[in-house]
Design a protein around this motif. Structure first.
Motif, PDB file in Angstrom:
ATOM      1  N   ILE A  19     -14.865   7.231   7.524  1.00 48.01           N
ATOM      2  CA  ILE A  19     -15.481   6.002   7.005  1.00 48.01           C
ATOM      3  C   ILE A  19     -16.834   5.820   7.687  1.00 48.01           C
ATOM      4  O   ILE A  19     -16.907   5.731   8.909  1.00 48.01           O
ATOM      5  N   PRO A  20     -17.904   5.770   6.902  1.00 47.01           N
ATOM      6  CA  PRO A  20     -19.231   5.629   7.510  1.00 47.01           C
ATOM      7  C   PRO A  20     -19.425   4.273   8.183  1.00 47.01           C
ATOM      8  O   PRO A  20     -18.841   3.266   7.744  1.00 47.01           O
ATOM      9  N   SER A  21     -20.247   4.246   9.194  1.00 43.03           N
ATOM     10  CA  SER A  21     -20.628   2.995   9.829  1.00 43.03           C
ATOM     11  C   SER A  21     -21.248   2.089   8.767  1.00 43.03           C
ATOM     12  O   SER A  21     -21.994   2.549   7.911  1.00 43.03           O
ATOM     13  N   GLY A  22     -20.910   0.805   8.821  1.00 43.81           N
ATOM     14  CA  GLY A  22     -21.449  -0.135   7.852  1.00 43.81           C
ATOM     15  C   GLY A  22     -20.681  -0.179   6.544  1.00 43.81           C
ATOM     16  O   GLY A  22     -21.111  -0.820   5.593  1.00 43.81           O
ATOM     17  N   ARG A  23     -19.541   0.481   6.493  1.00 43.62           N
ATOM     18  CA  ARG A  23     -18.690   0.491   5.302  1.00 43.62           C
ATOM     19  C   ARG A  23     -17.257   0.178   5.719  1.00 43.62           C
ATOM     20  O   ARG A  23     -16.891   0.342   6.887  1.00 43.62           O
ATOM     21  N   VAL A  24     -16.443  -0.251   4.779  1.00 41.40           N
ATOM     22  CA  VAL A  24     -15.023  -0.512   5.023  1.00 41.40           C
ATOM     23  C   VAL A  24     -14.207   0.102   3.899  1.00 41.40           C
ATOM     24  O   VAL A  24     -14.721   0.376   2.818  1.00 41.40           O
ATOM     25  N   THR A  25     -12.940   0.310   4.173  1.00 41.75           N
ATOM     26  CA  THR A  25     -12.001   0.719   3.141  1.00 41.75           C
ATOM     27  C   THR A  25     -10.734  -0.091   3.322  1.00 41.75           C
ATOM     28  O   THR A  25     -10.633  -0.908   4.248  1.00 41.75           O
ATOM     29  N   SER A  26      -9.767   0.128   2.458  1.00 40.71           N
ATOM     30  CA  SER A  26      -8.525  -0.635   2.535  1.00 40.71           C
ATOM     31  C   SER A  26      -7.355   0.278   2.900  1.00 40.71           C
ATOM     32  O   SER A  26      -7.415   1.495   2.728  1.00 40.71           O
ATOM     33  N   TYR A  27      -6.312  -0.347   3.372  1.00 40.36           N
ATOM     34  CA  TYR A  27      -5.082   0.387   3.690  1.00 40.36           C
ATOM     35  C   TYR A  27      -4.591   1.119   2.442  1.00 40.36           C
ATOM     36  O   TYR A  27      -4.216   2.284   2.493  1.00 40.36           O
ATOM     37  N   GLY A  28      -4.617   0.423   1.317  1.00 43.54           N
ATOM     38  CA  GLY A  28      -4.153   1.003   0.064  1.00 43.54           C
ATOM     39  C   GLY A  28      -4.992   2.169  -0.411  1.00 43.54           C
ATOM     40  O   GLY A  28      -4.464   3.138  -0.963  1.00 43.54           O
ATOM     41  N   ALA A  29      -6.309   2.102  -0.216  1.00 43.23           N
ATOM     42  CA  ALA A  29      -7.185   3.201  -0.636  1.00 43.23           C
ATOM     43  C   ALA A  29      -6.890   4.464   0.163  1.00 43.23           C
ATOM     44  O   ALA A  29      -6.889   5.571  -0.390  1.00 43.23           O
ATOM     45  N   VAL A  60     -10.988  -0.713   8.503  1.00 45.35           N
ATOM     46  CA  VAL A  60      -9.899  -0.722   7.528  1.00 45.35           C
ATOM     47  C   VAL A  60      -9.382  -2.156   7.404  1.00 45.35           C
ATOM     48  O   VAL A  60      -8.942  -2.756   8.382  1.00 45.35           O
ATOM     49  N   VAL A  61      -9.462  -2.691   6.185  1.00 43.23           N
ATOM     50  CA  VAL A  61      -9.091  -4.072   5.901  1.00 43.23           C
ATOM     51  C   VAL A  61      -8.104  -4.085   4.730  1.00 43.23           C
ATOM     52  O   VAL A  61      -7.805  -3.039   4.162  1.00 43.23           O
ATOM     53  N   ASN A  62      -7.646  -5.261   4.345  1.00 43.90           N
ATOM     54  CA  ASN A  62      -6.726  -5.285   3.202  1.00 43.90           C
ATOM     55  C   ASN A  62      -7.500  -5.225   1.889  1.00 43.90           C
ATOM     56  O   ASN A  62      -8.727  -5.223   1.875  1.00 43.90           O
ATOM     57  N   ARG A  63      -6.797  -5.193   0.783  1.00 44.72           N
ATOM     58  CA  ARG A  63      -7.419  -4.973  -0.528  1.00 44.72           C
ATOM     59  C   ARG A  63      -8.355  -6.092  -0.963  1.00 44.72           C
ATOM     60  O   ARG A  63      -9.143  -5.931  -1.892  1.00 44.72           O
ATOM     61  N   LEU A  64      -8.288  -7.234  -0.285  1.00 45.22           N
ATOM     62  CA  LEU A  64      -9.178  -8.353  -0.583  1.00 45.22           C
ATOM     63  C   LEU A  64     -10.331  -8.452   0.407  1.00 45.22           C
ATOM     64  O   LEU A  64     -11.146  -9.363   0.322  1.00 45.22           O
ATOM     65  N   GLY A  65     -10.368  -7.528   1.361  1.00 45.88           N
ATOM     66  CA  GLY A  65     -11.405  -7.560   2.380  1.00 45.88           C
ATOM     67  C   GLY A  65     -11.079  -8.431   3.567  1.00 45.88           C
ATOM     68  O   GLY A  65     -11.939  -8.712   4.398  1.00 45.88           O
ATOM     69  N   LEU A  66      -9.829  -8.850   3.682  1.00 49.84           N
ATOM     70  CA  LEU A  66      -9.421  -9.692   4.808  1.00 49.84           C
ATOM     71  C   LEU A  66      -9.143  -8.854   6.049  1.00 49.84           C
ATOM     72  O   LEU A  66      -8.589  -7.763   5.961  1.00 49.84           O
ATOM     73  N   LEU A  67      -9.522  -9.382   7.197  1.00 51.58           N
ATOM     74  CA  LEU A  67      -9.316  -8.694   8.473  1.00 51.58           C
ATOM     75  C   LEU A  67      -7.886  -8.924   8.950  1.00 51.58           C
ATOM     76  O   LEU A  67      -7.644  -9.566   9.972  1.00 51.58           O
TER      77      LEU A  67
END
Length: 109
Positions: A19-29, A60-67
């Protein structure tokens, strides 16, 4: 180690390290990328156990972008601080402009 000999958690860590710096993904992805679509919770367990493994678990955050994993960091605001240090805006424990900063391993790897 050959990919077929890696444990599920190790495979999760290998994806998270991409995962690049400045980006996020989700557990599901991550789960979907690994062919385990219904295993988002297991990805979360892997992130909880990633301390000391040089894994950027804060991305890595949830599918809604929540921490949702923030309580597994030192201090409840540390995850947010790490994300903000990479230029990601967070408000009320939720990544802002989530679609713009979302990194999909299925499309990127």
């Amino acid at each position: 180690m050959k990919p077929e000999t890696l444990s599920f958690f190790e495979k999760v860590y290998e994806v998270a390290k991409q995962i690049p710096s400045g980006r996020v993904t989700s557990y599901g992805a991550i789960a979907k990328y690994l062919g385990a679509t219904r295993s988002a919770r297991m990805v979360g367990y892997a992130m909880n156990g990633s301390t000391g493994k040089d894994v950027p678990a804060h991305r890595v955050v949830n599918r809604l972008g929540l921490l949702t994993g923030k309580f597994h960091f030192e201090g409840s605001s540390h995850m947010q601080q790490l994300l903000e240090s990479e230029g990601i805006r967070v408000k009320d424990s939720q990544v802002q402009d989530f679609e713009k900063v979302f990194w999909d391993p299925s499309k990127e790897l």
